[in-house]
Design a protein around this motif. Structure first.
Motif, PDB file in Angstrom:
ATOM      1  N   ASN A   1     -25.565-130.575 -41.425  1.00 26.02           N
ATOM      2  CA  ASN A   1     -26.654-130.033 -40.620  1.00 26.02           C
ATOM      3  C   ASN A   1     -26.024-129.488 -39.348  1.00 26.02           C
ATOM      4  N   VAL A   2     -26.104-128.175 -39.146  1.00 26.85           N
ATOM      5  CA  VAL A   2     -25.387-127.513 -38.059  1.00 26.85           C
ATOM      6  C   VAL A   2     -26.291-126.500 -37.378  1.00 26.85           C
ATOM      7  N   SER A   3     -25.897-126.118 -36.175  1.00 29.23           N
ATOM      8  CA  SER A   3     -26.468-124.959 -35.498  1.00 29.23           C
ATOM      9  C   SER A   3     -25.337-123.988 -35.201  1.00 29.23           C
ATOM     10  N   LEU A   4     -25.605-122.701 -35.326  1.00 28.62           N
ATOM     11  CA  LEU A   4     -24.592-121.674 -35.110  1.00 28.62           C
ATOM     12  C   LEU A   4     -25.008-120.781 -33.949  1.00 28.62           C
ATOM     13  N   ALA A   5     -24.032-120.467 -33.099  1.00 30.26           N
ATOM     14  CA  ALA A   5     -24.221-119.499 -32.016  1.00 30.26           C
ATOM     15  C   ALA A   5     -23.271-118.331 -32.296  1.00 30.26           C
ATOM     16  N   ILE A   6     -23.805-117.224 -32.763  1.00 29.82           N
ATOM     17  CA  ILE A   6     -23.000-116.080 -33.205  1.00 29.82           C
ATOM     18  C   ILE A   6     -23.111-114.969 -32.170  1.00 29.82           C
ATOM     19  N   GLU A   7     -21.988-114.616 -31.551  1.00 27.24           N
ATOM     20  CA  GLU A   7     -22.025-113.521 -30.576  1.00 27.24           C
ATOM     21  C   GLU A   7     -22.241-112.194 -31.295  1.00 27.24           C
ATOM     22  N   CYS A   8     -23.085-111.346 -30.722  1.00 24.66           N
ATOM     23  CA  CYS A   8     -23.464-110.082 -31.351  1.00 24.66           C
ATOM     24  C   CYS A   8     -23.057-108.902 -30.469  1.00 24.66           C
ATOM     25  N   GLN A   9     -22.727-107.823 -31.130  1.00 26.60           N
ATOM     26  CA  GLN A   9     -22.604-106.522 -30.486  1.00 26.60           C
ATOM     27  C   GLN A   9     -23.590-105.595 -31.195  1.00 26.60           C
ATOM     28  N   TYR A  10     -24.660-105.242 -30.474  1.00 22.16           N
ATOM     29  CA  TYR A  10     -25.765-104.521 -31.098  1.00 22.16           C
ATOM     30  C   TYR A  10     -26.299-103.474 -30.131  1.00 22.16           C
ATOM     31  N   ALA A  11     -26.398-102.251 -30.637  1.00 24.05           N
ATOM     32  CA  ALA A  11     -26.903-101.164 -29.802  1.00 24.05           C
ATOM     33  C   ALA A  11     -28.058-100.444 -30.483  1.00 24.05           C
ATOM     34  N   GLY A  12     -28.668-101.095 -31.472  1.00 23.39           N
ATOM     35  CA  GLY A  12     -29.758-100.474 -32.197  1.00 23.39           C
ATOM     36  C   GLY A  12     -31.079-100.573 -31.454  1.00 23.39           C
ATOM     37  N   SER A  13     -32.121-100.099 -32.118  1.00 19.07           N
ATOM     38  CA  SER A  13     -33.443-100.053 -31.486  1.00 19.07           C
ATOM     39  C   SER A  13     -34.438-101.030 -32.097  1.00 19.07           C
ATOM     40  N   ARG A  14     -34.081-101.703 -33.180  1.00 18.55           N
ATOM     41  CA  ARG A  14     -35.020-102.639 -33.792  1.00 18.55           C
ATOM     42  C   ARG A  14     -35.268-103.826 -32.864  1.00 18.55           C
ATOM     43  N   PRO A  15     -36.485-104.320 -32.799  1.00 24.81           N
ATOM     44  CA  PRO A  15     -36.774-105.480 -31.950  1.00 24.81           C
ATOM     45  C   PRO A  15     -36.065-106.728 -32.468  1.00 24.81           C
ATOM     46  N   PHE A  16     -35.691-107.618 -31.527  1.00 28.13           N
ATOM     47  CA  PHE A  16     -34.957-108.825 -31.882  1.00 28.13           C
ATOM     48  C   PHE A  16     -35.750-109.697 -32.846  1.00 28.13           C
ATOM     49  N   SER A  17     -37.068-109.740 -32.704  1.00 28.81           N
ATOM     50  CA  SER A  17     -37.876-110.582 -33.581  1.00 28.81           C
ATOM     51  C   SER A  17     -37.770-110.124 -35.033  1.00 28.81           C
ATOM     52  N   GLU A  18     -37.696-108.822 -35.238  1.00 30.79           N
ATOM     53  CA  GLU A  18     -37.569-108.292 -36.594  1.00 30.79           C
ATOM     54  C   GLU A  18     -36.211-108.646 -37.186  1.00 30.79           C
ATOM     55  N   ILE A  19     -35.148-108.582 -36.366  1.00 26.20           N
ATOM     56  CA  ILE A  19     -33.812-108.941 -36.845  1.00 26.20           C
ATOM     57  C   ILE A  19     -33.771-110.408 -37.239  1.00 26.20           C
ATOM     58  N   GLY A  20     -34.411-111.269 -36.448  1.00 23.76           N
ATOM     59  CA  GLY A  20     -34.458-112.692 -36.769  1.00 23.76           C
ATOM     60  C   GLY A  20     -35.114-112.955 -38.109  1.00 23.76           C
ATOM     61  N   GLU A  21     -36.177-112.225 -38.414  1.00 23.31           N
ATOM     62  CA  GLU A  21     -36.871-112.387 -39.688  1.00 23.31           C
ATOM     63  C   GLU A  21     -35.986-111.929 -40.848  1.00 23.31           C
ATOM     64  N   ILE A  22     -35.234-110.848 -40.649  1.00 24.18           N
ATOM     65  CA  ILE A  22     -34.336-110.353 -41.697  1.00 24.18           C
ATOM     66  C   ILE A  22     -33.209-111.354 -41.931  1.00 24.18           C
ATOM     67  N   VAL A  23     -32.666-111.916 -40.853  1.00 23.28           N
ATOM     68  CA  VAL A  23     -31.622-112.934 -40.984  1.00 23.28           C
ATOM     69  C   VAL A  23     -32.133-114.129 -41.777  1.00 23.28           C
ATOM     70  N   GLN A  24     -33.341-114.572 -41.485  1.00 21.56           N
ATOM     71  CA  GLN A  24     -33.922-115.705 -42.200  1.00 21.56           C
ATOM     72  C   GLN A  24     -34.046-115.409 -43.694  1.00 21.56           C
ATOM     73  N   HIS A  25     -34.460-114.194 -44.018  1.00 22.36           N
ATOM     74  CA  HIS A  25     -34.586-113.799 -45.431  1.00 22.36           C
ATOM     75  C   HIS A  25     -33.213-113.790 -46.103  1.00 22.36           C
ATOM     76  N   ILE A  26     -32.206-113.218 -45.438  1.00 27.39           N
ATOM     77  CA  ILE A  26     -30.864-113.141 -46.021  1.00 27.39           C
ATOM     78  C   ILE A  26     -30.286-114.543 -46.224  1.00 27.39           C
ATOM     79  N   LEU A  27     -30.507-115.427 -45.252  1.00 28.99           N
ATOM     80  CA  LEU A  27     -29.976-116.790 -45.342  1.00 28.99           C
ATOM     81  C   LEU A  27     -30.404-117.474 -46.628  1.00 28.99           C
ATOM     82  N   HIS A  28     -31.662-117.315 -46.988  1.00 27.16           N
ATOM     83  CA  HIS A  28     -32.210-118.085 -48.095  1.00 27.16           C
ATOM     84  C   HIS A  28     -32.249-117.315 -49.414  1.00 27.16           C
ATOM     85  N   SER A  29     -31.719-116.109 -49.421  1.00 28.49           N
ATOM     86  CA  SER A  29     -31.732-115.336 -50.665  1.00 28.49           C
ATOM     87  C   SER A  29     -30.346-114.863 -51.094  1.00 28.49           C
ATOM     88  N   LYS A  30     -29.408-114.736 -50.141  1.00 27.74           N
ATOM     89  CA  LYS A  30     -28.132-114.117 -50.480  1.00 27.74           C
ATOM     90  C   LYS A  30     -26.911-114.879 -49.972  1.00 27.74           C
TER      91      LYS A  30
END
Length: 297
Positions: free
Chosen positions: A103-132
């Protein structure tokens, strides 16, 4: 200056690979953690999110090595998982593999210059975590919702991000404990650093029955553990397509062996900078070493 981090809290992983090298069983190799982050980055780019993850911080909340020790046993035994019965009703042969639950927590440094809102990226990450995704070969069971946070690059910024993550212990590199040792003596020094010495003390002021007390100590203070932090290249680098039956005929390759050094699990409050907890890739071309470096060293 602001730094952006993707926080994945309370990531629960089952049956992760604990056979981190040919010499050690325990905490998964750092190469597995950075490989997980690299895979996550590639999956996000397939979703047309131009993001990169140069650094990773790991906070361990719980670690359970799958071993068994019977009554009267001296050593622990690996809890293996057998393959299904064959059509003759017999067990197939298998190689024992050490597994662990995390059971862990991860702090991943990001370099991001896109326009998508952070909340949307978080939802995509959650989907990828549990599917791929897998982590160190283990199955991801659940996690709290990932989110992005910006911090100042100073001690106050570090404490603010630590305050957002549940308490745990942070693995850092302690190869500095071996740096004054000759290369041929590294293994002996590593074993000496991990050994527990038991010794007795006699208190002349106590009664005869209470005079002897037993204590234990190690060579270095702290929670010192063996840690796999990369690979040592063996022999030449082969050109793409030069060797038959390789998985990828378009990429140069070479044979390697694991690099085992010393690490330490520390309290987050013993560090003063976010960089002290971060790991990143490094390549030492002079010594043919493919490394994961901790910036605290």
């Amino acid at each position: 200056m602001k730094r952006l981090f993707l926080i994945i809290p309370r990531l629960t992983v089952s049956d992760a690979n604990a056979l981190s090298s040919s010499l050690t069983i325990g905490f998964p190799a750092i190469t597995a953690w950075l490989g997980f982050v690299h895979k996550m980055e590639r999956e996000l780019r397939r979703e047309h999110i131009e993001i990169s993850f140069p650094n990773l911080g790991i906070v361990i909340h719980d670690f359970d090595l799958a071993v068994f020790k019977g009554v009267g046993d001296y050593n622990n035994s690996i809890v293996g998982k057998a393959y299904p019965l064959s059509k003759e009703g017999e067990r197939s042969s298998f190689i024992e593999e050490a597994r662990c639950n995390l059971n862990v927590s991860l702090a991943i440094e990001c370099q991001y210059a896109g326009s998508r809102p952070f909340s949307e990226i978080g939802e995509i990450v959650q989907h990828i975590l549990h599917s791929k995704m897998k982590l160190a070969g283990g199955d991801i069971q659940k996690s709290q919702s990932p989110y992005l946070v910006g911090i100042e690059d100073n001690e106050e910024g570090y404490m603010s991000i630590i305050g957002k993550i549940p308490f745990g212990f942070i693995p850092i590199e302690r190869r500095d404990l071996l740096k004054n040792v000759a290369a041929e003596d590294n293994l002996d020094e590593l074993l000496d650093s991990l050994a527990v010495s038991n010794f007795s003390e006699i208190d002349a002021d106590e009664d005869a029955e209470k005079r002897v007390s037993w204590n234990s100590k190690r060579k270095h203070p702290g929670w010192i553990v063996p840690l796999v932090t990369g690979y040592q290249g063996l022999g030449q680098l082969y050109d793409a397509g030069e060797t038959l039956n390789t998985r990828d005929s378009s990429t140069p390759h070479r044979f390697v062996e694991s690099i085992v050094t010393l690490g330490e699990f520390v309290s987050p409050y013993s560090l003063s900078s976010i960089d002290d907890m971060l790991w990143s890739y490094d390549y030492d071309s002079e010594n043919s070493q493919y490394l994961c470096r901790n910036q605290s060293v």
